[in-house]
Motif scaffolding. Structure first.
Motif, PDB file in Angstrom:
ATOM      1  N   PHE A 135       0.841  -1.198   0.000  1.00  0.00           N
ATOM      2  CA  PHE A 135       0.000   0.000   0.000  1.00  0.00           C
ATOM      3  C   PHE A 135       0.877   1.250   0.000  1.00  0.00           C
ATOM      4  CE2 PHE A 135      -2.356   3.346   2.310  1.00  0.00           C
ATOM      5  CZ  PHE A 135      -3.417   3.484   1.428  1.00  0.00           C
ATOM      6  N   SER A 136       0.504   2.218  -0.844  1.00  0.00           N
ATOM      7  CA  SER A 136       1.299   3.433  -0.996  1.00  0.00           C
ATOM      8  C   SER A 136       0.474   4.661  -0.590  1.00  0.00           C
ATOM      9  CB  SER A 136       1.765   3.570  -2.448  1.00  0.00           C
ATOM     10  OG  SER A 136       2.463   4.767  -2.635  1.00  0.00           O
ATOM     11  N   ALA A 137       1.003   5.441   0.372  1.00  0.00           N
ATOM     12  CA  ALA A 137       0.331   6.657   0.827  1.00  0.00           C
ATOM     13  C   ALA A 137       1.303   7.439   1.700  1.00  0.00           C
ATOM     14  CB  ALA A 137      -0.936   6.316   1.611  1.00  0.00           C
ATOM     15  N   THR A 138       0.877   8.623   2.132  1.00  0.00           N
ATOM     16  CA  THR A 138       1.680   9.433   3.049  1.00  0.00           C
ATOM     17  C   THR A 138       0.979   9.497   4.402  1.00  0.00           C
ATOM     18  OG1 THR A 138       2.558  10.787   1.251  1.00  0.00           O
ATOM     19  CG2 THR A 138       2.701  11.695   3.471  1.00  0.00           C
ATOM     20  N   PHE A 139       1.714   9.159   5.452  1.00  0.00           N
ATOM     21  CA  PHE A 139       1.180   9.204   6.810  1.00  0.00           C
ATOM     22  C   PHE A 139       1.936  10.252   7.617  1.00  0.00           C
ATOM     23  CE2 PHE A 139      -0.854   5.420   5.537  1.00  0.00           C
ATOM     24  CZ  PHE A 139      -1.819   5.079   6.472  1.00  0.00           C
ATOM     25  N   MET A 140       1.184  11.131   8.230  1.00  0.00           N
ATOM     26  CA  MET A 140       1.759  12.161   9.093  1.00  0.00           C
ATOM     27  C   MET A 140       1.315  11.884  10.528  1.00  0.00           C
ATOM     28  SD  MET A 140       1.046  16.243   8.967  1.00  0.00           S
ATOM     29  CE  MET A 140       1.947  16.413   7.445  1.00  0.00           C
ATOM     30  N   THR A 141       2.244  11.951  11.474  1.00  0.00           N
ATOM     31  CA  THR A 141       1.891  11.663  12.856  1.00  0.00           C
ATOM     32  C   THR A 141       2.638  12.563  13.822  1.00  0.00           C
ATOM     33  OG1 THR A 141       1.700   9.910  14.538  1.00  0.00           O
ATOM     34  CG2 THR A 141       3.648   9.855  13.106  1.00  0.00           C
ATOM     35  N   VAL A 142       2.038  12.760  14.994  1.00  0.00           N
ATOM     36  CA  VAL A 142       2.682  13.485  16.079  1.00  0.00           C
ATOM     37  C   VAL A 142       3.213  12.508  17.124  1.00  0.00           C
ATOM     38  CG1 VAL A 142       1.262  15.547  15.783  1.00  0.00           C
ATOM     39  CG2 VAL A 142       0.483  13.732  17.330  1.00  0.00           C
ATOM     40  N   LEU A 164       5.188   2.585  11.535  1.00  0.00           N
ATOM     41  CA  LEU A 164       4.960   2.825  10.104  1.00  0.00           C
ATOM     42  C   LEU A 164       6.209   2.530   9.264  1.00  0.00           C
ATOM     43  CD1 LEU A 164       2.948   6.152  10.434  1.00  0.00           C
ATOM     44  CD2 LEU A 164       2.047   4.033   9.455  1.00  0.00           C
ATOM     45  N   LEU A 165       7.380   2.616   9.881  1.00  0.00           N
ATOM     46  CA  LEU A 165       8.615   2.344   9.153  1.00  0.00           C
ATOM     47  C   LEU A 165       8.679   0.917   8.625  1.00  0.00           C
ATOM     48  CD1 LEU A 165      11.320   4.167  11.315  1.00  0.00           C
ATOM     49  CD2 LEU A 165      10.689   4.700   8.955  1.00  0.00           C
ATOM     50  N   ASP A 166       7.913   0.023   9.207  1.00  0.00           N
ATOM     51  CA  ASP A 166       7.888  -1.371   8.736  1.00  0.00           C
ATOM     52  C   ASP A 166       7.161  -1.522   7.403  1.00  0.00           C
ATOM     53  OD1 ASP A 166       9.323  -2.313  10.881  1.00  0.00           O
ATOM     54  OD2 ASP A 166       7.558  -2.839  12.067  1.00  0.00           O
ATOM     55  N   LYS A 167       6.453  -0.468   6.982  1.00  0.00           N
ATOM     56  CA  LYS A 167       5.688  -0.523   5.737  1.00  0.00           C
ATOM     57  C   LYS A 167       6.498   0.151   4.627  1.00  0.00           C
ATOM     58  CE  LYS A 167       2.590  -2.486   8.150  1.00  0.00           C
ATOM     59  NZ  LYS A 167       2.287  -3.909   7.961  1.00  0.00           N
ATOM     60  N   PRO A 168       7.042  -0.620   3.668  1.00  0.00           N
ATOM     61  CA  PRO A 168       8.041  -0.101   2.725  1.00  0.00           C
ATOM     62  C   PRO A 168       7.545   0.953   1.753  1.00  0.00           C
ATOM     63  CG  PRO A 168       7.391  -2.344   2.142  1.00  0.00           C
ATOM     64  CD  PRO A 168       6.803  -2.064   3.478  1.00  0.00           C
ATOM     65  N   ASN A 169       6.240   1.010   1.494  1.00  0.00           N
ATOM     66  CA  ASN A 169       5.730   1.935   0.485  1.00  0.00           C
ATOM     67  C   ASN A 169       5.047   3.176   1.062  1.00  0.00           C
ATOM     68  OD1 ASN A 169       6.396   0.716  -2.134  1.00  0.00           O
ATOM     69  ND2 ASN A 169       5.166  -0.998  -1.383  1.00  0.00           N
TER      70      ASN A 169
END
Length: 252
Positions: A116-123, A131-136
């Protein structure tokens, strides 16, 4: 709440409250148990020494929320896994997602497909590591002062960065949710950051085990009509969920 509880009964209730709500303040426990703050402090100290909880300033936190915890030991693990699988249905390729932290969020992140490819923003730094475990996935961590209570970045820089964003979806947990009161918490900084996260997003999804339904904490985050999706482990047509359905809010 019954008075004159036996010590074991009192400690069991404290542990249950902490596990359900992830974090809880001393004042809230004093109110719930109808005992002195010194008594609550002693109970929390003992539970911490027994390895059942983690002490934080002004209260206590679930051991499962710590970065060294095993997900299988998480309170209501199977329910949170169901919530995570339901939440996957909200994802679309290429979207920008603002995401919070907590054990239910961790379950959801674990289930995101590797392709799955997307951009995740978190505080939340712990969420960023998951999330680093998800390569895309592209991952944006909003930095700042870290709150020991919520383990998220707080302060003016966080609010400034969020004010510049317009995400497709905000995915956050909640410590308490009620039909009349909406979303609530007991920490002012947490409340302010979650408000900013919601404001920065087109759609808002709240993840909560059903034990958090019909509960209220002291500080308000949002009304139910500010939420687009409420995701629990229960079927959408469960009797308990009927009161939460409205013209805008969709129960999943």
């Amino acid at each position: 709440m019954p008075v004159n509880l036996l010590k074991k009964e009192r400690k069991d209730l404290i542990l249950k409250e902490i596990n359900v709500h992830t974090r809880i303040s001393l004042n809230e426990l004093v109110d719930k148990l109808n005992v002195s703050e010194d008594t609550v402090r002693r109970d929390i100290n003992e539970l911490s020494e027994e390895g059942e909880i983690i002490k934080i300033r002004g209260g206590a936190m679930s051991k499962a929320y710590h970065h060294t915890s095993n997900l299988k030991e998480t309170y209501a693990h199977s329910q949170k896994e169901i919530i995570g699988r339901k939440t996957l249905n909200l994802l679309k390729e290429g979207m920008l997602v603002i995401i919070g932290g907590g054990t239910t969020i961790r379950e959801f992140v674990k289930l995101i497909p590797d392709d799955f490819s997307a951009t995740f923003m978190t505080v939340n730094p712990l969420t960023a590591v998951e999330l680093l475990d998800k390569p895309n996935l592209e991952i944006i961590l909003i930095g700042g002062q870290l709150s020991r209570y919520s383990q998220m970045s707080v302060g003016g820089e966080v609010h400034h960065r969020l004010s510049e964003m317009k995400a497709d979806l905000c995915i956050i947990g909640t410590n308490a949710i009620d039909v009349q009161t909406g979303l609530t918490d007991s920490d002012w900084e947490t409340v302010q950051v979650k408000k900013a996260m919601m404001k920065a997003s087109d759609k808002v999804a709240i993840l909560a085990i059903s034990e958090k339904l019909n509960s209220v904490m002291k500080m308000k985050i949002a009304d139910l009509d500010e939420i687009d999706f409420l995701i629990t482990e229960l079927p959408a047509d469960a009797a308990m969920m009927a009161a939460y359905q409205n013209s805008k809010l969709k129960v999943l």
